[in-house]
Design a protein around this motif. Structure first.
Motif, PDB file in Angstrom:
ATOM      1  N   PRO A   1      16.344   6.277  45.238  1.00 30.88           N
ATOM      2  CA  PRO A   1      16.261   7.710  45.535  1.00 30.88           C
ATOM      3  C   PRO A   1      16.011   8.546  44.281  1.00 30.88           C
ATOM      4  CG  PRO A   1      18.545   6.980  45.558  1.00 30.88           C
ATOM      5  CD  PRO A   1      17.713   5.746  45.394  1.00 30.88           C
ATOM      6  N   GLN A   2      15.212   9.594  44.445  1.00 30.08           N
ATOM      7  CA  GLN A   2      14.974  10.611  43.431  1.00 30.08           C
ATOM      8  C   GLN A   2      15.344  11.954  44.053  1.00 30.08           C
ATOM      9  OE1 GLN A   2      13.831   9.803  40.242  1.00 30.08           O
ATOM     10  NE2 GLN A   2      13.992   7.663  40.925  1.00 30.08           N
ATOM     11  N   ALA A   3      16.183  12.719  43.363  1.00 29.20           N
ATOM     12  CA  ALA A   3      16.678  13.983  43.914  1.00 29.20           C
ATOM     13  C   ALA A   3      16.317  15.138  42.992  1.00 29.20           C
ATOM     14  CB  ALA A   3      18.194  13.920  44.111  1.00 29.20           C
ATOM     15  N   GLU A   4      15.952  16.252  43.605  1.00 30.52           N
ATOM     16  CA  GLU A   4      15.652  17.474  42.874  1.00 30.52           C
ATOM     17  C   GLU A   4      16.381  18.636  43.541  1.00 30.52           C
ATOM     18  OE1 GLU A   4      11.480  18.101  42.854  1.00 30.52           O
ATOM     19  OE2 GLU A   4      10.985  16.125  42.017  1.00 30.52           O
ATOM     20  N   LEU A   5      17.041  19.465  42.716  1.00 31.17           N
ATOM     21  CA  LEU A   5      17.697  20.679  43.190  1.00 31.17           C
ATOM     22  C   LEU A   5      17.152  21.851  42.385  1.00 31.17           C
ATOM     23  CD1 LEU A   5      21.440  19.549  43.463  1.00 31.17           C
ATOM     24  CD2 LEU A   5      19.776  19.693  45.294  1.00 31.17           C
TER      25      LEU A   5
ATOM     26  N   ALA B   1      17.764  13.954  39.286  1.00 30.43           N
ATOM     27  CA  ALA B   1      18.561  12.732  39.222  1.00 30.43           C
ATOM     28  C   ALA B   1      17.803  11.594  39.903  1.00 30.43           C
ATOM     29  CB  ALA B   1      19.918  12.930  39.879  1.00 30.43           C
ATOM     30  N   GLY B   2      18.039  10.398  39.426  1.00 26.44           N
ATOM     31  CA  GLY B   2      17.439   9.209  40.013  1.00 26.44           C
ATOM     32  C   GLY B   2      18.415   8.059  39.997  1.00 26.44           C
ATOM     33  N   ALA B   3      18.259   7.139  40.939  1.00 31.43           N
ATOM     34  CA  ALA B   3      19.197   6.016  41.031  1.00 31.43           C
ATOM     35  C   ALA B   3      18.494   4.800  41.602  1.00 31.43           C
ATOM     36  CB  ALA B   3      20.395   6.398  41.899  1.00 31.43           C
ATOM     37  N   LYS B   4      19.121   3.637  41.416  1.00 29.22           N
ATOM     38  CA  LYS B   4      18.679   2.379  42.006  1.00 29.22           C
ATOM     39  C   LYS B   4      19.871   1.782  42.733  1.00 29.22           C
ATOM     40  CE  LYS B   4      15.246   1.390  38.408  1.00 29.22           C
ATOM     41  NZ  LYS B   4      14.835   0.450  37.328  1.00 29.22           N
ATOM     42  N   ILE B   5      19.679   1.498  44.019  1.00 30.83           N
ATOM     43  CA  ILE B   5      20.784   1.055  44.862  1.00 30.83           C
ATOM     44  C   ILE B   5      20.368  -0.205  45.613  1.00 30.83           C
ATOM     45  CG2 ILE B   5      22.329   1.679  46.756  1.00 30.83           C
ATOM     46  CD1 ILE B   5      21.787   4.613  46.059  1.00 30.83           C
ATOM     47  N   THR B   6      21.225  -1.225  45.578  1.00 31.30           N
ATOM     48  CA  THR B   6      21.039  -2.428  46.380  1.00 31.30           C
ATOM     49  C   THR B   6      22.341  -2.714  47.115  1.00 31.30           C
ATOM     50  OG1 THR B   6      19.461  -3.325  44.780  1.00 31.30           O
ATOM     51  CG2 THR B   6      20.413  -4.865  46.364  1.00 31.30           C
ATOM     52  N   LEU B   7      22.252  -2.862  48.435  1.00 34.74           N
ATOM     53  CA  LEU B   7      23.439  -3.040  49.269  1.00 34.74           C
ATOM     54  C   LEU B   7      23.290  -4.297  50.108  1.00 34.74           C
ATOM     55  CD1 LEU B   7      26.117  -1.994  50.518  1.00 34.74           C
ATOM     56  CD2 LEU B   7      24.719  -0.663  52.122  1.00 34.74           C
ATOM     57  N   ASN B   8      24.321  -5.160  50.045  1.00 37.54           N
ATOM     58  CA  ASN B   8      24.378  -6.335  50.908  1.00 37.54           C
ATOM     59  C   ASN B   8      25.038  -5.913  52.210  1.00 37.54           C
ATOM     60  OD1 ASN B   8      25.381  -8.789  52.198  1.00 37.54           O
ATOM     61  ND2 ASN B   8      24.732  -9.827  50.331  1.00 37.54           N
ATOM     62  N   LEU B   9      24.265  -5.845  53.292  1.00 34.35           N
ATOM     63  CA  LEU B   9      24.777  -5.335  54.560  1.00 34.35           C
ATOM     64  C   LEU B   9      25.748  -6.302  55.227  1.00 34.35           C
ATOM     65  CD1 LEU B   9      21.413  -3.878  55.913  1.00 34.35           C
ATOM     66  CD2 LEU B   9      23.294  -2.632  54.840  1.00 34.35           C
TER      67      LEU B   9
ATOM     68  N   LYS C   1      18.654   8.443  35.712  1.00 30.47           N
ATOM     69  CA  LYS C   1      18.237   9.756  35.219  1.00 30.47           C
ATOM     70  C   LYS C   1      19.196  10.814  35.723  1.00 30.47           C
ATOM     71  CE  LYS C   1      14.770  11.773  37.212  1.00 30.47           C
ATOM     72  NZ  LYS C   1      13.411  12.128  37.669  1.00 30.47           N
ATOM     73  N   LEU C   2      19.635  11.703  34.827  1.00 32.21           N
ATOM     74  CA  LEU C   2      20.465  12.833  35.219  1.00 32.21           C
ATOM     75  C   LEU C   2      20.260  13.959  34.213  1.00 32.21           C
ATOM     76  CD1 LEU C   2      22.592  14.220  36.941  1.00 32.21           C
ATOM     77  CD2 LEU C   2      24.360  13.135  35.534  1.00 32.21           C
ATOM     78  N   ARG C   3      19.671  15.038  34.681  1.00 29.98           N
ATOM     79  CA  ARG C   3      19.487  16.229  33.859  1.00 29.98           C
ATOM     80  C   ARG C   3      19.811  17.458  34.706  1.00 29.98           C
ATOM     81  NH1 ARG C   3      14.848  13.407  32.300  1.00 29.98           N
ATOM     82  NH2 ARG C   3      13.591  14.699  33.731  1.00 29.98           N
ATOM     83  N   ALA C   4      20.568  18.384  34.130  1.00 32.81           N
ATOM     84  CA  ALA C   4      20.953  19.578  34.881  1.00 32.81           C
ATOM     85  C   ALA C   4      20.952  20.790  33.960  1.00 32.81           C
ATOM     86  CB  ALA C   4      22.339  19.396  35.510  1.00 32.81           C
ATOM     87  N   LEU C   5      20.580  21.932  34.527  1.00 31.47           N
ATOM     88  CA  LEU C   5      20.572  23.198  33.794  1.00 31.47           C
ATOM     89  C   LEU C   5      21.083  24.286  34.721  1.00 31.47           C
ATOM     90  CD1 LEU C   5      19.780  25.125  31.448  1.00 31.47           C
ATOM     91  CD2 LEU C   5      17.513  25.287  32.501  1.00 31.47           C
ATOM     92  N   LEU C   6      22.095  25.029  34.254  1.00 34.98           N
ATOM     93  CA  LEU C   6      22.619  26.193  34.973  1.00 34.98           C
ATOM     94  C   LEU C   6      22.587  27.372  34.024  1.00 34.98           C
ATOM     95  CD1 LEU C   6      24.008  27.603  37.351  1.00 34.98           C
ATOM     96  CD2 LEU C   6      26.199  26.820  36.420  1.00 34.98           C
TER      97      LEU C   6
ATOM     98  N   PRO D   1      23.029   9.496  30.353  1.00 33.21           N
ATOM     99  CA  PRO D   1      22.152   8.350  30.087  1.00 33.21           C
ATOM    100  C   PRO D   1      22.131   7.391  31.270  1.00 33.21           C
ATOM    101  CG  PRO D   1      24.246   8.058  28.977  1.00 33.21           C
ATOM    102  CD  PRO D   1      24.291   9.416  29.600  1.00 33.21           C
ATOM    103  N   ALA D   2      21.191   6.446  31.254  1.00 35.73           N
ATOM    104  CA  ALA D   2      21.145   5.413  32.296  1.00 35.73           C
ATOM    105  C   ALA D   2      22.472   4.656  32.312  1.00 35.73           C
ATOM    106  CB  ALA D   2      19.984   4.462  32.043  1.00 35.73           C
ATOM    107  N   THR D   3      23.076   4.565  33.493  1.00 35.63           N
ATOM    108  CA  THR D   3      24.427   4.022  33.599  1.00 35.63           C
ATOM    109  C   THR D   3      24.524   3.102  34.806  1.00 35.63           C
ATOM    110  OG1 THR D   3      25.319   6.070  32.673  1.00 35.63           O
ATOM    111  CG2 THR D   3      26.868   4.612  33.767  1.00 35.63           C
ATOM    112  N   ASP D   4      25.195   1.970  34.621  1.00 34.39           N
ATOM    113  CA  ASP D   4      25.484   1.048  35.711  1.00 34.39           C
ATOM    114  C   ASP D   4      26.848   1.429  36.281  1.00 34.39           C
ATOM    115  OD1 ASP D   4      25.832  -0.952  37.508  1.00 34.39           O
ATOM    116  OD2 ASP D   4      25.803  -2.601  36.066  1.00 34.39           O
ATOM    117  N   LEU D   5      26.853   2.041  37.463  1.00 31.18           N
ATOM    118  CA  LEU D   5      28.101   2.529  38.046  1.00 31.18           C
ATOM    119  C   LEU D   5      28.984   1.406  38.570  1.00 31.18           C
ATOM    120  CD1 LEU D   5      26.893   5.708  39.960  1.00 31.18           C
ATOM    121  CD2 LEU D   5      27.832   5.523  37.667  1.00 31.18           C
ATOM    122  N   LEU D   6      28.437   0.189  38.720  1.00 27.08           N
ATOM    123  CA  LEU D   6      29.286  -0.916  39.171  1.00 27.08           C
ATOM    124  C   LEU D   6      30.326  -1.274  38.125  1.00 27.08           C
ATOM    125  CD1 LEU D   6      26.769  -3.270  41.008  1.00 27.08           C
ATOM    126  CD2 LEU D   6      28.433  -1.687  41.983  1.00 27.08           C
ATOM    127  N   THR D   7      30.048  -0.949  36.879  1.00 24.59           N
ATOM    128  CA  THR D   7      31.074  -1.124  35.848  1.00 24.59           C
ATOM    129  C   THR D   7      32.144  -0.069  35.971  1.00 24.59           C
ATOM    130  OG1 THR D   7      29.884   0.274  34.265  1.00 24.59           O
ATOM    131  CG2 THR D   7      29.360  -2.076  34.279  1.00 24.59           C
TER     132      THR D   7
END
Length: 762
Positions: free
Chosen positions: A358-362, A376-384, A396-401, A438-444
């Motif tokens: 997924p790629q998200a834009e706000l 923001a961008g992410a890579k997701i793999t799910l074992n159903l 990817k994660l960048r934000a400006l307010l 930065p690019a981050t592995d959330l499984l950790t």
């Protein structure tokens, strides 16, 4: 050998004839008597009042079955099943053919009226192995095409009529949770109608209630229509459902949720075709407690491309808008705020593996109020099958307010529960917040975000210009959040809240003179989930300035603090050179430094104030700690402490003071030496027209007299703990005066005394 083959042929012929005879007389086997014998050998309890089963031969390959029962009951111990039917009537034609389909069913007539249905499903304690997940490949084209996959072997005249009436069905899933359901189905020829009611109760309270009425045409062109209502009484939710399936499957949902003052309306429209699924979302939230009239979600047109019945590509735009953000429109400011979002992602489904990128834009663009952008961008793999993520990465994660003009927000939110606090409500300028990850592995279960905050706010008398850089590290597994960063106060000028002395004193001890009570030891706490690893707070060359009506000029403050490991605070706060008044006398602050060491719970004091006259130079030293400050008085030429105090209080030498003034100077000296008056007390008393101070070291009580005008004075007295007094004295002329005194004590009722006094000095 020949005899053996003849014997085998005879045996097969005998079996064939026997099976033929049995086939033509099935009622020899399938009858009421044999059914009783079979049931007796099982755990099944089967009873009936009437059981009539007839089999009529329609040639050699077909049968016509008729079943009529009354009060047929079926019971089974585990899982507990108790089902009773008042009536069951079944007529059906079953035949065998030499071509496909091999079995032919037609002229089905079914009439069932239930009495009760009770089912209790015990909780399973044995873990079940995960079954391989297979994504259902649904191709939602015309209903004819969909039914042909499952009803291809069913001839058009298979069903003649169906009447099923099930009432009082009760299924217990787990303790305190039960399902109550009823269903009624009617079919005459090509049309089938189904009406169902459903309710789930938890602890005898209704949790979910539903009703569905549907009608279906079985012959081509097949068509399905259904409508119903789903309610969640505990949450105040009611949803209407509509389904229509002819050339494509169309679903509509309209929901309403009410909770206290909040009302949420929502809607979903979906059209599922063979190659694309289109969904449209709508929502509207109203709550008088919100800073806008309503919040809506619209233009949410979701499209999912489908290949061979499996989703392949997702695109999800959406708009979230706050309407009427102020009751009275303001010129130059928008009436609403809209947040535009877009999510798109390829979808890869391989057996039980789901992959998404997924790629998200706000985006929010309102030049007068706010600018917001998030990518923001992410890579997701799910074992159903295992219901487990095997890949979860943020790449990817960048934000400006950015708030370009804070004063516009104050105009919008003034006189509301969300109005800006002081001093922000008078400041003008911008605020900018940037964040990047930065690019981050959330499984950790560890990720970090770097952010910077810049404020550029000013007003004619105040300013708040700062630059902050922060880094937040989150360990979700522990959980633990760690913050480190730097806060730079570039230019800060603040006005302290108004503090006046014109108001009459309160009839109770001044909270500024109360002794610190002993506090019980704090209760033991669990491990903290938030830690400040290292946070630096400091000013630049320009000091922080505090303005107060008690001083003619702002207080310049230099700050250099470091907070480490949440608890360890160290650094200094120093006041630059400035002029102040002490007991209505001009004095210069040469230095005033608060120093905090990492392992100390108090701060060291190092202060020097200098008052000069034509005859003497007085130095007021402030030393010790914030918990036990000491005030030392020195002079050049050297004078005693009482002489120095007499000069500060009355601008006279000790020899020039009257007896009453000498007593005041001595008592104030005693109060300072015994630490009855601290730094704040000295500063506040020095700013009032004080006439006298009396302090008793033995009882630790004081009395201070303040002159209001030439004829009126007020006296305040207290022992800091249990008793206090308040006296107003007014001269009437000549030797006469009147005084009124209020005495309060924790151990006695309040006492008010009024005296008329006659005074004459000899």
């Amino acid at each position: 050998m020949k005899k053996f083959f003849l014997f085998l042929l005879g045996l097969l012929l005998f079996l064939f004839v026997a099976l033929g005879v049995l086939w033509m007389n099935l009622d020899w086997v399938l009858n009421e008597s044999n059914l009783r014998k079979v049931v007796e050998k099982t755990q099944i309890e089967l009873t009936w009042q009437k059981f009539d089963f007839q089999i009529e031969n329609k040639g050699f390959t077909a049968k016509y079955l008729k079943l009529n029962t009354e009060n047929l009951c079926f019971k089974y111990p585990k899982p507990s099943v108790d089902i009773c039917a008042k009536k069951i009537h079944l007529d059906v034609y079953i035949g065998f053919m030499a071509k496909m389909p091999l079995v032919q069913i037609k002229n089905l007539k079914l009439d069932v009226v239930s009495d009760h249905v009770f089912v209790t499903i015990p909780e399973s304690t044995e873990p079940k192995p995960a079954e391989p997940f297979q994504w259902p490949a649904f191709e939602f084209g015309p209903l004819d095409s969909f039914l042909s996959q499952y009803l291809a072997m069913l001839p058009k005249d298979a069903v003649e009529s169906i009447h099923v009436d099930i009432q009082g069905a009760k299924i217990t899933l787990m303790p305190d949770t039960e399902l109550n359901a009823s269903a009624k189905a009617d079919s005459e020829g090509k049309d089938l109608r189904l009406n169902t009611d459903f309710e789930m109760k938890i602890k005898k309270e209704s949790f979910v209630k539903a009703r569905l009425d549907s009608a279906m045409t079985l012959v081509s062109p097949a068509e399905l229509q259904a409508q119903g209502v789903v309610e969640l009484p505990s949450f105040g939710v009611k949803t209407h459902l509509k389904v229509h399936w002819l050339k494509s499957l169309q679903v509509g949902l309209d929901g309403l949720m009410k909770h206290q003052k909040m009302q949420l309306q929502s809607g979903l429209k979906a059209e599922l075709r063979k190659e694309i699924w289109n969904l449209s979302l709508l929502a509207e939230l109203k709550d008088p407690r919100l800073p806008f009239q309503r919040l809506s979600v619209h233009d949410c047109d979701i499209s999912i491309e489908v290949k061979k019945g499996v989703p392949d590509q997702l695109k999800w735009p959406c708009v979230i808008e706050a309407h009427k953000i102020r009751k009275v429109p303001l010129k130059g400011l928008p009436d609403s705020l809209a947040l535009n979002s877009l999510i798109h992602s390829p979808i890869d489904i391989d057996k039980d593996i789901l992959r998404l990128q997924p790629q998200a834009e706000l985006r929010m663009q309102e030049p007068a109020l706010v600018e917001l952008s998030v990518d923001a961008g992410a890579k997701i793999t799910l074992n159903l099958t295992q219901k487990k993520f095997t890949q979860l990465e943020v790449d990817k994660l960048r934000a400006l307010l950015k708030i370009p003009a804070l004063e516009n927000w104050q105009s919008l939110l003034v006189k509301s529960a969300y109005s800006l606090p002081a001093p922000l409500h008078v400041l003008k300028g911008g605020i900018e917040l940037q964040a990047e990850g930065p690019a981050t592995d959330l499984l950790t279960k560890i990720f970090n975000v770097k952010a910077s905050l810049t404020t550029d706010l000013t007003s004619p008398r105040q300013a708040l210009k700062t630059t902050s850089n922060m880094e937040l590290t989150a360990d979700i597994q522990k959980p633990l959040f760690t913050l480190q960063g730097d806060i730079r106060l570039t230019e800060v000028t603040l006005e302290l809240p108004y503090l006046g002395f014109e108001a009459p004193p309160q009839f109770k001890p001044d909270s500024r003179f109360l002794k610190k009570a002993e506090e019980p030891p704090p209760a033991a706490k669990g491990p903290s989930t938030f830690i400040i690893k290292e946070l630096n707070i400091h000013t630049d060359a320009t000091p922080l300035r505090l303005k107060t009506r008690l001083l003619d000029e702002a207080i310049p403050i230099h700050i250099k603090y470091k907070l480490k490991d949440t608890k360890s605070l160290s650094g200094t706060v120093s006041i630059g050179k400035m002029n102040v008044e002490v007991f209505k006398k001009k004095a210069a602050v040469e230095r005033f430094i608060l120093k905090k060491y990492p392992d100390s719970t108090v701060q060291d004091l190092d202060g020097l104030l200098i008052h000069r006259t034509s005859e003497v130079k007085i130095e007021i030293l402030i030393v010790g700690t914030t918990e036990k400050p000491r005030i030392e008085l020195l002079s050049d030429p050297p004078l005693s402490r009482q002489q120095i105090i007499s000069i500060l209080l009355f601008n006279k030498s000790l020899q020039q003071l009257a007896d009453e003034d000498k007593n005041t100077a001595g008592q104030l000296d005693q109060a300072l030496l015994s630490e009855a008056f601290g730094l704040a007390s000295l500063f506040l008393l020095s700013s009032t027209p004080i006439e006298s101070v009396y302090f008793d070291p033995r009882t630790q009580s004081y009395t201070a007299r303040v002159r209001l005008d030439d004829q009126t004075s007020v006296s305040l007295g207290s022992n800091f703990e249990t008793s206090q007094q308040f006296t107003v004295r007014r001269r009437l002329g000549g030797p006469w005066s009147v005084s009124t005194e209020l005495k309060q004590s924790d151990n006695a009722e309040d006492v008010i005394t009024t005296l008329i006094e006659w005074f004459k000095r000899f």
